[in-house]
Design an enzyme around this catalytic site. Structure first.
Site, PDB file in Angstrom:
ATOM      1  N   CYS A  21      -1.574   8.643   3.675  1.00 31.35           N
ATOM      2  CA  CYS A  21      -1.594   8.434   2.229  1.00 31.35           C
ATOM      3  C   CYS A  21      -2.964   8.718   1.666  1.00 31.35           C
ATOM      4  O   CYS A  21      -3.131   8.900   0.476  1.00 31.35           O
ATOM      5  CB  CYS A  21      -1.072   7.068   1.845  1.00 31.35           C
ATOM      6  SG  CYS A  21      -1.873   5.769   2.708  1.00 31.35           S
ATOM      7  N   GLU A  51       0.877  -1.166   0.000  1.00 31.34           N
ATOM      8  CA  GLU A  51       0.000   0.000   0.000  1.00 31.34           C
ATOM      9  C   GLU A  51       0.908   1.207   0.000  1.00 31.34           C
ATOM     10  O   GLU A  51       1.704   1.388   0.916  1.00 31.34           O
ATOM     11  CB  GLU A  51      -0.891   0.021   1.242  1.00 31.34           C
ATOM     12  CG  GLU A  51      -2.058  -0.950   1.172  1.00 31.34           C
ATOM     13  CD  GLU A  51      -2.968  -0.717  -0.028  1.00 31.34           C
ATOM     14  OE1 GLU A  51      -3.044   0.432  -0.525  1.00 31.34           O
ATOM     15  OE2 GLU A  51      -3.564  -1.691  -0.490  1.00 31.34           O
TER      16      GLU A  51
HETATM   17  C1  UN1 Z   1      -2.569   5.600   5.340  1.00 30.87           C
HETATM   18  O1  UN1 Z   1      -2.436   6.801   5.482  1.00 30.87           O
HETATM   19  O2  UN1 Z   1      -1.571   4.893   5.176  1.00 30.87           O
HETATM   20  O3  UN1 Z   1      -8.576   6.162   5.406  1.00 30.87           O
HETATM   21  C2  UN1 Z   1      -3.862   4.881   5.417  1.00 30.87           C
HETATM   22  C3  UN1 Z   1      -7.773   6.546   6.236  1.00 30.87           C
HETATM   23  C4  UN1 Z   1      -7.164   5.552   7.177  1.00 30.87           C
HETATM   24  C5  UN1 Z   1      -6.055   4.806   6.493  1.00 30.87           C
HETATM   25  C6  UN1 Z   1      -4.994   5.695   5.952  1.00 30.87           C
HETATM   26  N1  UN1 Z   1      -8.157   4.612   7.609  1.00 30.87           N
HETATM   27  O4  UN1 Z   1      -7.471   7.714   6.343  1.00 30.87           O
END
Ligand code: UN1
Length: 523
Positions: free
Chosen positions: A320, A286
């Site tokens: 992210c 990811e």
């Molecule tokens: C990340 O920033 O790596 O949807 C994932 C979201 C969180 C996951 C973020 N549940 O903001």
């Protein structure tokens, strides 16, 4: 039936127990602070173990405090962890799945009992505010429980198959691969490594986990939980150290059967390439995002501003899933931007453990340097409409505090419009209509999350039909592109954002940790 999210803050607020929430959290902060400053070992084969040297970790809001010393593990330490995980695999993989479910459910209960302790640890270590830190813990609890329920609901993914010949009977079973190397990010120090590790363990694999070196304490505490609930020795191994030693050994070691990684694109690509270079092995990556939010002229502007603000500046854009580009219809741009700028000015920056703080510090000196550099570029090539300064006076002097920043008037293909920045810098671009908005939104190598604000059902449908991203939202003011919930919004990247197309917290996640075997008996 149906999966229930932990949703701690929401539940406290519903019950009008906000004060209790804050007291629990504040008490936990004192408790966590009392326990800092020690040397924290690795956890290998059910035992605590030390390497030959250590590294220090500091809270990003006050680098005078020492969180602790963590093990600077060598490749040999990693090999020991891998061999412990390999040894544990035989028994763990062959036991009845109900036993694995029981142990992991107990771990989720234990984390739930200690949730404020975990949340305070996360705030201190990562700089996340109290609401988001509790959310991080909730997400970890949810992930474990959801994966347990998926195994139960699908009978461990065993399926009766068809009959090609009258004397044959066949079924399909899903079996674990072996030892998984799990490499976690700093930004969700509990939720993400727990989700990846739980996915691997519940399906019968064993784990060697390397947490981010910015935030190792949180997963150390999780290793303690697994010890408390008597997870068999070697099933989960926790080992700290650098990417170039620990990470590199995990990726090149032949006894690692699969890798689950969440982090930057550069590292994800490198891992994926190296890991399959000698033989095919599963890699779940990811990676980043350059997530757009579209604000149509038919949007509720109040909701659009709230959603964009939370998504762009929540945890300083260090997710992210963060919104880093807002694409606004040109006829409402002026009005939208003026409300957004005013709201941005009201954001409270400070010590993340304080109740009133929305935005804590950036994670480390590198991020602070990146912010400075990007603001310089933004000033040169565009227009900084709010923010842009690092904060250094008074309470800010001991950490990496910066102002949330909005940049306008950059060309569409400018690097700040294309690269993942991972700091609180939001770029604005005006678009003529939805067609252009979607084209601009998709004009990126990434495809993680995206949002739209519009009251028009047809616009929303058009957006859902054409946007290239794994988690997409319409009119979500609690986070225009962030805040995916386990069991509700499966979270996985398209394009350069992810390698498998199957989201964490969704129905297709667990099968990735398993390989299929068809079993046929002829009578
Ligand atoms: C990340 O920033 O790596 O949807 C994932 C979201 C969180 C996951 C973020 N549940 O903001």
């Amino acid at each position: 039936m149906g999966f229930k999210n932990e949703n701690t803050w929401y539940k406290y607020a519903q019950e009008k127990m906000e004060e209790e929430f804050h007291k629990n959290y504040d008490d936990a902060v004192s408790d966590v602070k009392d326990k800092l400053g020690k040397t924290f070992p690795n956890y290998i084969d059910g035992k605590y173990a030390e390497a030959t040297s250590t590294f220090q970790v500091f809270p990003p809001f006050d680098t005078r405090i020492r969180i602790g010393n963590f093990q600077k593990s060598s490749k040999e330490d990693v090999r020991q962890a891998i061999s412990a995980a390999k040894k544990a695999f035989a028994k763990w993989s062959s036991m009845e799945w109900q036993n694995r479910v029981r142990t992991l459910k107990a771990a989720a209960e234990r984390v739930a009992e200690k949730k404020f302790f975990f949340a305070a640890t996360i705030s201190i270590e990562s700089g996340k505010n109290r609401y988001e830190a509790v959310g991080d813990v909730d997400e970890a609890i949810d992930a474990i429980r959801f994966y347990c329920e998926e195994i139960e609901a699908n009978n461990d993914f065993e399926a009766k198959m068809g009959k090609a010949f009258p004397n044959e009977s066949a079924k399909s079973v899903m079996k674990p691969y072996g030892v998984w190397g799990v490499i976690g990010p700093f930004n969700f120090p509990l939720a993400i490594p727990v989700s990846m590790s739980a996915g691997a363990m519940i399906t019968g694999n064993t784990v060697v986990l390397k947490p981010s070196s910015d935030t190792p304490l949180t997963m150390y505490r999780f290793a303690e939980v697994l010890k408390d609930v008597e997870l068999p020795a070697g099933v989960f191994n926790f080992i700290t150290g650098s990417g170039s030693e620990v990470g590199a050994e995990m990726v090149s070691n032949d006894d690692i059967a699969g890798i689950a990684f969440t982090g930057s694109r550069a590292v994800g690509y490198a891992i994926a390439k190296e890991f399959v270079s000698r033989r095919p092995r599963p890699v779940i990556t990811e990676m980043g995002g350059k997530n757009p939010v579209i604000v149509s002229s038919k949007a509720d502007l109040g909701k659009a501003v709230e959603g964009t603000l939370k998504s762009a500046f929540g945890y300083g854009g260090q997710k992210c899933s963060a919104c880093s580009r807002v694409l606004v219809f040109e006829n409402i741009k002026k009005e939208f931007l003026s409300i957004l700028v005013n709201r941005t000015k009201s954001i409270k920056v400070g010590d993340p453990t304080k109740k009133e703080t929305f935005l804590g510090p950036l994670i480390n000196k590198d991020a602070y340097g990146k912010y400075r550099k990007f603001v310089g570029v933004a000033k040169r090539d565009g227009k900084v409409v709010v923010g842009g300064r690092t904060l250094t006076a008074g309470e800010y002097s001991k950490g990496y505090f910066v102002e949330p920043t909005i940049v306008d008037e950059l060309p569409e293909n400018h690097r700040l419009m294309q690269e993942e920045l991972f700091v609180p810098i939001l770029c604005v671009q005006s678009v003529k209509n939805l067609d252009e908005a979607i084209a601009v939104a998709n004009n990126t190598e990434y495809g993680l999350t995206a949002g739209i604000f519009s009251k028009d059902k047809n616009e929303i449908k058009y957006f859902f039909d054409n946007i290239e991203a794994g988690a997409v939202y319409a009119n979500r003011s609690i986070g225009a592109s962030t805040g995916a919930m386990v069991g509700v919004q499966p979270f996985g990247g398209w394009k350069a954002s992810g390698s498998t197309g199957k989201g964490a917290g969704g129905k297709h996640y667990l099968q990735q940790f398993m390989r299929e075997q068809s079993q046929t008996t002829v009578s």
